[in-house]
Every structure is written in C-alpha cells, then in structure tokens.
Design an enzyme around this catalytic site. Structure first.
Site, PDB file in Angstrom:
ATOM      1  N   CYS A  36     -12.473  -0.783  -8.584  1.00  0.00           N
ATOM      2  CA  CYS A  36     -11.973  -1.961  -8.601  1.00  0.00           C
ATOM      3  C   CYS A  36     -12.951  -3.263  -8.977  1.00  0.00           C
ATOM      4  CB  CYS A  36     -11.368  -2.465  -7.194  1.00  0.00           C
ATOM      5  SG  CYS A  36      -9.748  -1.707  -6.732  1.00  0.00           S
TER       6      CYS A  36
ATOM      7  N   CYS B 292     -13.511  -1.052  -4.320  1.00  0.00           N
ATOM      8  CA  CYS B 292     -14.211   0.214  -4.468  1.00  0.00           C
ATOM      9  C   CYS B 292     -14.749   0.038  -5.988  1.00  0.00           C
ATOM     10  CB  CYS B 292     -13.397   1.280  -4.571  1.00  0.00           C
ATOM     11  SG  CYS B 292     -12.007   1.506  -5.809  1.00  0.00           S
TER      12      CYS B 292
ATOM     13  N   GLU C 296      -6.564  -5.181  -5.400  1.00  0.00           N
ATOM     14  CA  GLU C 296      -7.244  -5.722  -6.551  1.00  0.00           C
ATOM     15  C   GLU C 296      -6.577  -5.221  -7.811  1.00  0.00           C
ATOM     16  OE1 GLU C 296     -10.612  -4.135  -3.748  1.00  0.00           O
ATOM     17  OE2 GLU C 296      -8.535  -3.831  -4.087  1.00  0.00           O
TER      18      GLU C 296
ATOM     19  N   HIS D 283      -4.661   0.000  -5.729  1.00  0.00           N
ATOM     20  CA  HIS D 283      -5.329  -1.003  -4.841  1.00  0.00           C
ATOM     21  C   HIS D 283      -4.735  -2.231  -5.074  1.00  0.00           C
ATOM     22  CE1 HIS D 283      -8.959   1.700  -3.911  1.00  0.00           C
ATOM     23  NE2 HIS D 283      -8.093   2.405  -3.505  1.00  0.00           N
TER      24      HIS D 283
END
Length: 162
Positions: free
Chosen positions: A120, A117, A81, A79
């Site tokens: 994250c 999510c 992040e 991801h």
C-alpha cells in the site's frame, strides 16, 4: 459550540466507512481528500464479485495463525488504501491527503500502531498522495509525510506493517 478539527472530521468519516469492511480480523477505511474535498473512499473487502470472508465465515490467515503484517497473498481482501486509490484519478490525488482508520474486529478497538503495508505504501507513493493521517485514538492521530517513505525505503528491511 466547539468544533472538531478537520483531521478528526475526516477520520470520523473513515470510521463510518470501515463498517462496510468485510474482514473477520481487522477492518480499515481510507479517504483521499484534496482541497477539502473527498476524492475517493475505500474499505477492506474481497474483489468485486467474490465472496467476502464475513459471507463465508472464515479467514484463511486467521485459520493458519498468520502474524499481522505478513503473508498478504493468503488474504481475500483488497486493502482500503488500494480500493480508494483505484477509485480515483491520479491527477486528483497529486498533493492529496489519505486518511486511514483501522479497528480490530474482535474488540472494536483501534488497531495499535496502524500503518499501510509495504505494498500500500508503494500504491500511495505512486498515486502522488502527499500525506497520510492515521487514527490512534478517538482524538489522536499521526501525520506521515509520504516523502519519508521514499527517503526511508522500508522495502529494503522487510517491514510489513498493517
């Protein structure tokens, strides 16, 4: 001459960065900013050295019709992040702001109700980042204090987000 505010300035930069994303479903970009200086950037894509979904032409989660916010273990991507966080030093992230923009690949519209999510969120909490700013429209955004994620532990309820 009118100038855009700083939040939209950084969100616009995120929007450019997400064009590097390699996901066939939705792409995100993140920027970590502290003291008005960009510390790190990240976008969604496969780990270094692995083929990206856009290169192999398929998304396993899409093929299996996996709902948004679930079954991330099937995804090839890291991801945005996470990529931004692993590219920065923790001492630089303490008290920083993470800016996040996501777009659907099929429509190029902003992801509705975008949010990190649960994994994250844990990365963001441990990194020392203080606030997350998420783009909802070209001009509108949400600011989320990371302290809310600590106080309201969604890992107990199973909310997947993204």
């Amino acid at each position: 001459m009118s100038r855009i505010d700083k939040e939209n300035y950084y969100l616009d930069i995120c929007e450019t960065i997400l064009e590097r994303g390699t996901c066939l479903r939705r792409n995100f970009a993140a920027i970590i900013v502290k003291n008005d200086e960009i510390i790190s950037t990240g976008y969604s894509g496969s780990p270094r050295g692995r083929k990206n979904c856009c290169d192999i032409g398929k998304c396993r989660r899409e093929e299996l019709n996996v709902p948004r916010g679930t079954r991330y273990e099937l995804c090839r991507s890291v991801h945005a992040e996470q990529n931004a966080i692993i590219s920065a030093r923790r001492q630089d992230m303490i008290g920083a702001t993470l800016y996040l923009v996501g777009k659907e690949q099929n429509t190029l519209q902003f992801v509705k109700n975008a949010a990190p999510c649960s994994l994250c969120k844990r990365f963001i909490i441990n990194s020392g980042i203080d606030k997350v700013v998420i783009r909802d429209t070209k001009e509108k955004y949400r600011e989320i204090p990371v302290s809310e994620w600590i106080e309201n532990d969604d890992s107990l309820s199973g909310d997947g987000s993204y």
